[in-house]
Scaffold this active site. Structure first.
Site, short mmCIF file in Angstrom:
data_model
loop_
_atom_site.label_atom_id
_atom_site.label_comp_id
_atom_site.label_asym_id
_atom_site.label_seq_id
_atom_site.Cartn_x
_atom_site.Cartn_y
_atom_site.Cartn_z
CE LYS A 106 -2.96 10.73 3.08
NZ LYS A 106 -3.47 9.90 2.14
CG HIS A 158 -1.88 -1.04 1.20
ND1 HIS A 158 -3.35 -0.76 1.03
CD2 HIS A 158 -1.90 -2.22 1.72
CE1 HIS A 158 -3.88 -1.95 0.92
NE2 HIS A 158 -3.20 -2.83 1.48
CB THR A 206 -10.18 4.43 -0.95
OG1 THR A 206 -9.81 4.78 0.23
CG2 THR A 206 -9.61 3.21 -1.54
C1 26Q Z 1 3.20 0.46 10.61
C2 26Q Z 1 4.06 0.15 11.43
C3 26Q Z 1 4.11 1.01 12.75
C4 26Q Z 1 2.92 1.92 12.97
C5 26Q Z 1 1.98 2.22 11.98
C6 26Q Z 1 2.16 1.53 10.61
C7 26Q Z 1 1.28 1.76 9.63
C8 26Q Z 1 -0.12 1.99 9.80
C9 26Q Z 1 -1.07 2.38 8.78
C10 26Q Z 1 1.64 1.93 8.17
C11 26Q Z 1 0.80 2.35 7.47
C12 26Q Z 1 -0.56 2.43 7.59
C13 26Q Z 1 -1.56 2.81 6.68
C14 26Q Z 1 -1.45 2.85 5.20
C15 26Q Z 1 -2.29 3.44 4.30
O1 26Q Z 1 -3.49 3.74 4.98
N1 26Q Z 1 -2.23 3.46 3.13
C16 26Q Z 1 -3.07 3.89 2.13
O2 26Q Z 1 -3.75 2.56 1.80
C17 26Q Z 1 -4.86 2.96 0.87
C18 26Q Z 1 -5.67 1.46 0.66
O3 26Q Z 1 -4.87 0.83 -0.58
C19 26Q Z 1 -4.46 3.72 -0.44
O4 26Q Z 1 -5.69 4.18 -1.11
C20 26Q Z 1 -3.69 4.67 -0.10
O5 26Q Z 1 -2.94 5.54 -1.31
C21 26Q Z 1 -2.54 4.57 1.08
O6 26Q Z 1 -2.08 5.67 1.38
#
Ligand code: 26Q
Length: 839
Positions: free
Chosen positions: A578, A380, A680
């Site tokens: 963003k 992602h 999304t």
């Molecule tokens: C990882 C390790 C430690 C703490 C937090 C995290 C962590 C948590 C959530 C890393 C990433 C996320 C979330 C990422 C995210 O929401 N990405 C989005 O995913 C969507 C669905 O595919 C895309 O539409 C977005 O473009 C993307 O930014």
């Protein structure tokens, strides 16, 4: 899949549809009223006279659950009897939001429930407002998992969603003095009536300790893990109701508890307080969702969370498999598919290997063969800082046996296919290794996922291309067929049918009531895009939604806005990539033009923001403060009259999105090209008739391919241009070369927006100049400004705007999550659907 709907029952009352038969409807309403009152008295234990709104909501849920649990049992029975192949969706986040309206819509009893409650003197909207959001996710990735569960249930696919039962979801955001303050979110403080605890499926999870070599009498050796602790995993099941079918999928969330056995030992040896400490430590694991949506380096608790829910889920999967297969794993990969939602559950790969080898006695090669046919991985993000890497040191402490297994997987990989493909090339080995060497050695979770997965996918065409070509070029030359794309989608049930009843009714009247299952049907509306009657009806619905949002804005911020102004909306997590600050720079330039030119007439505009910043992300919090400070100044400046308003809606979350998105005219999707994997909300806005102002990034590219660039406002650098410009970018050139941009940036250093406190907004200017402007805000500013002028011009032409709004909404068939899930099922999971018969 193509034949599925032919055999479906005809629709009963959809949320907006009139009842097919008046007498039936009347009977259903009366039955529902009786059920609600019955539960109010017998389940909730109150009376019609005394009941609070919360009690009415609980009674409504209890009544609806009667229908849901019957279907759930039937679904599980069918899958068990047929020994179906099923997908197991492992995700650290499921951002479910509220469930009541959605479940009522899926069961097509919303109107029945509304009338039943009316007879009890209650308004269904008020009652449903009582439900706390299940905010068990940060943003896009978590909400995607929730939309996918909805589609899996609706398309009758055998599946289980697995995640963590956080006691506290994403923090509640308050705005004090313009700044974000985080408050705990206790979504189940008074219990959650949708979830059921399943004590019969509790798991015990080992952690910590050491590994030793044991020698058997025959001289053979094996590694034995002596864990230091056992943590109890308690499953909570949340039903996910399919639309207009009888499938109910399960979302199983694990709560951590201390094991009695362990505490008892400590207690008996005189350590009462130690036992209490152990208990607290165990229960900490599922206490809180990490509130950052890009990696926070090396937090031990985060890895423990990931391991805990992955291990619980795998044991659950194995237990169910063995009920029919009795420890014969030859069919495991034929029955079980595991989808890793990003690298957060990547440790499941090592845990499944460990279970197979250490607990089930399989040899390494067999274990690896099964494991690597079972897993798939969705990426992602391309942001390098968001690729998870865990210090080996933490692994040694928490998961010593898993670390050994990972080393061995790595050894076999590097000395096998890598050596064969690039003999003696140590640079390639260093890049492809699961272990990153350096001052501190680290485990690269993405590499583990790619090596262990059958398929690896990105979430939009352009993103998947970058995953292949930029992120994993050598992996994709090793395994070209492993990499693929599945463009994200969103559920039209929540994001149109439930949240925009006016527009839903228009679709039902125009294309029939099958569109929530076949969003492509909506395309027919394009034929009427220039029809004055259709335009009027479409834009009247939009205006009604704007009037409702106007009241919400007044309630939440005290600011009065006009529903005749352009509602220009940017709602998403706050991130530099963003570029909420690009939006803010534009607003400031517009404001400046207004006060410098008292005769200037512009189309009235309301800029609406909603965003949470990770608590430790200082610049993101500064941007929130700046939006509020600039907004306060503009909103109270008489010279602006009603031409311009800026509002920041606090505590952006799923239930607020459901109010904002149907009321938007313009959707801001302005990430630096190459950085937003998909997005999304861009799809949700378009579906609801907003026009996109956006860059050629993520799914924006595919959205405008469907709806037409001429019906949206594309601006800015392309992915290739970003890559090229980054080689020699100097933000000062743009600052010095554009007087208006310079004036706006210099404004940040004054006290114009923060009277008496100059410099409070300077960090933003600093990041864009001294900081090198890593996301090319200044480079895209002029183009963005020009795109906004196109917005104003088109909005002034009511017919042209209505045309574009209708075409956008009618062209979003591709972005139904049903299409995404059908693609996963067909191309990656190889799943069959099974209709559940209703009894
Ligand atoms: C990882 C390790 C430690 C703490 C937090 C995290 C962590 C948590 C959530 C890393 C990433 C996320 C979330 C990422 C995210 O929401 N990405 C989005 O995913 C969507 C669905 O595919 C895309 O539409 C977005 O473009 C993307 O930014």
């Amino acid at each position: 899949m193509a034949t599925r709907n032919k055999t479906r029952k005809p629709a009963a009352a959809v949320k907006t549809a009139p009842a097919a038969n008046k007498a039936d409807f009347e009977q259903n309403v009366e039955k529902m009223r009786e059920m609600i009152v019955h539960h109010l008295l017998c389940t909730i234990g109150t009376s019609e006279q005394k009941a609070s709104k919360l009690a009415w909501w609980e009674a409504l849920v209890a009544a609806v659950n009667e229908k849901i649990f019957e279907r759930l049992t039937q679904t599980q029975h069918t899958h068990s009897v047929k020994d179906t192949r099923a997908v197991h969706y492992l995700s650290a986040e499921f951002l479910m939001g509220r469930l009541t309206v959605n479940n009522l819509c899926s069961l097509e009893i919303y109107n029945v429930a509304r009338e039943a409650l009316k007879r009890c003197g209650q308004d269904i909207s008020d009652i449903c407002e009582e439900e706390p959001d299940m905010a068990l996710g940060n943003g896009g990735l978590g909400r995607l998992a929730a939309c996918y569960m909805d589609s899996l249930a609706t398309l009758d696919y055998p599946c289980v969603g697995y995640g963590l039962h956080y006691e506290n979801g994403l923090f509640r955001q308050e705005i004090r003095g313009g700044r974000q303050v985080e408050r705990p979110d206790s979504w189940r403080e008074y219990g959650c009536p949708w979830e059921r605890c399943r004590p019969e499926s509790v798991q015990n999870i080992p952690i910590g300790g050491y590994v030793e070599t044991q020698r058997a009498p025959d001289g053979s050796e094996r590694r034995v893990w002596h864990p230091a602790h056992l943590i109890k995993g308690v499953p909570w099941d949340i039903p996910v109701v399919g639309f207009r079918n009888s499938s109910v999928a399960i979302l199983r969330l694990w709560e951590s508890r201390a094991t009695e056995a362990f505490n008892w030992d400590v207690f008996n040896s005189g350590g009462y307080l130690d036992a209490q400490q152990e208990k607290a430590a165990a229960e900490t694991i599922s206490k809180v969702l990490y509130p950052n949506d890009s990696t926070e380096a090396g937090k031990e608790l985060r890895l423990t969370q990931q391991y805990f829910f992955s291990a619980c889920s795998l044991r659950d999967i194995l237990r169910r498999y063995n009920r029919t297969h009795h420890h014969d794993y030859s069919e495991f990969a034929d029955k079980i598919v595991i989808q890793l939602n990003d690298t957060h559950p990547a440790i499941a790969v090592a845990e499944l290997m460990r279970l197979f080898i250490d607990e089930e006695g399989l040899d390494y090669s067999t274990a690896w063969d099964i494991t690597s046919r079972t897993f798939n991985y969705t990426n992602h993000t391309l942001l390098p800082e968001a690729l998870e890497k865990w210090p080996v040191r933490i692994f040694e402490k928490l998961l010593p046996r898993h670390l050994e297994i990972i080393y061995y997987i790595n050894y076999r990989f590097l000395n096998g296919i890598v050596e064969k493909t690039w003999p003696g090339d140590n640079d390639v080995k260093r890049r492809l290794s699961i272990i990153e060497e350096g001052a501190e050695r680290k485990v690269r979770m993405a590499n583990l996922c790619v090596i262990a997965s059958s398929r690896v996918n990105g979430v939009a065409e352009v993103h998947s291309k970058l995953v292949r070509e930029e992120l994993f070029p050598e992996y994709s030359s090793l395994w070209p067929d492993k990499f693929c794309n599945v463009t994200n989608g969103v559920t039209p049930r929540r994001w149109l049918l439930a949240c925009n009843p006016g527009l839903a009714q228009l679709y039902t009247d125009t294309v029939g009531d099958d569109w929530p299952l076949h969003l492509d049907n909506c395309r027919k509306l394009r034929d009427f895009a220039d029809d004055p009657k259709m335009q009027k009806r479409f834009m009247d619905i939009k205006r009604d939604n704007k009037v409702r949002l106007t009241a919400e804005i007044k309630k939440l911020t005290g600011v009065e806005v006009s529903p005749d102004a352009i509602f220009d909306v940017q709602v998403k997590r706050l991130h530099e990539y963003k570029r909420q600050h690009l939006n803010l720079l534009y607003i400031m330039s517009l404001y400046r033009r207004i006060i410098e030119n008292p005769n200037l007439k512009i189309v009235p505009q309301v800029f609406i923001f909603g965003a949470k910043a990770a608590p430790a992300y200082t610049l993101a919090k500064d941007i929130i403060y700046a939006i509020n400070a600039v907004g306060a100044r503009i909103n109270s400046d008489r010279r602006v009259k009603d031409m311009l308003k800026v509002v920041f809606l606090p505590n952006y979350r799923v239930s607020l999105a459901e109010k904002i998105i149907p009321a938007a005219d313009v959707s801001e999707q302005i990430s630096t090209a190459g950085y937003e994997a998909s997005g999304t909300s861009n799809m949700k806005f378009s579906m609801n008739g907003a026009l996109t102002i956006g860059t050629m990034d993520g799914a924006n590219i595919e959205i405008v391919a469907e709806a037409g660039e001429d019906n949206n406002f594309i601006f800015g650098l392309s992915v290739d241009e970003v890559i090229e410009l980054k080689k020699h970018y100097n933000p000062w050139d743009y600052y010095n070369g554009n007087a208006e941009l310079k004036a706006v940036l210099d404004w940040f250093d004054s006290d114009y927006f923060t009277p008496g406190r100059p410099g409070e907004l300077s960090s933003i200017k600093r990041s864009l100049l001294d900081g090198g402007d890593p996301f090319l805000v200044l480079a895209d500013f002029a183009s963005y400004q020009e795109a906004h002028q196109r917005v104003e011009k088109m909005f002034a032409n009511k017919k042209r705007w209505a045309h574009a709004a209708i075409v956008n909404s009618a062209s979003m068939g591709k972005f139904s999550s049903d299409r995404s899930i059908a693609e996963y099922a067909d191309r990656i999971w190889k799943l069959k659907d099974y209709q559940i018969s209703d009894k």
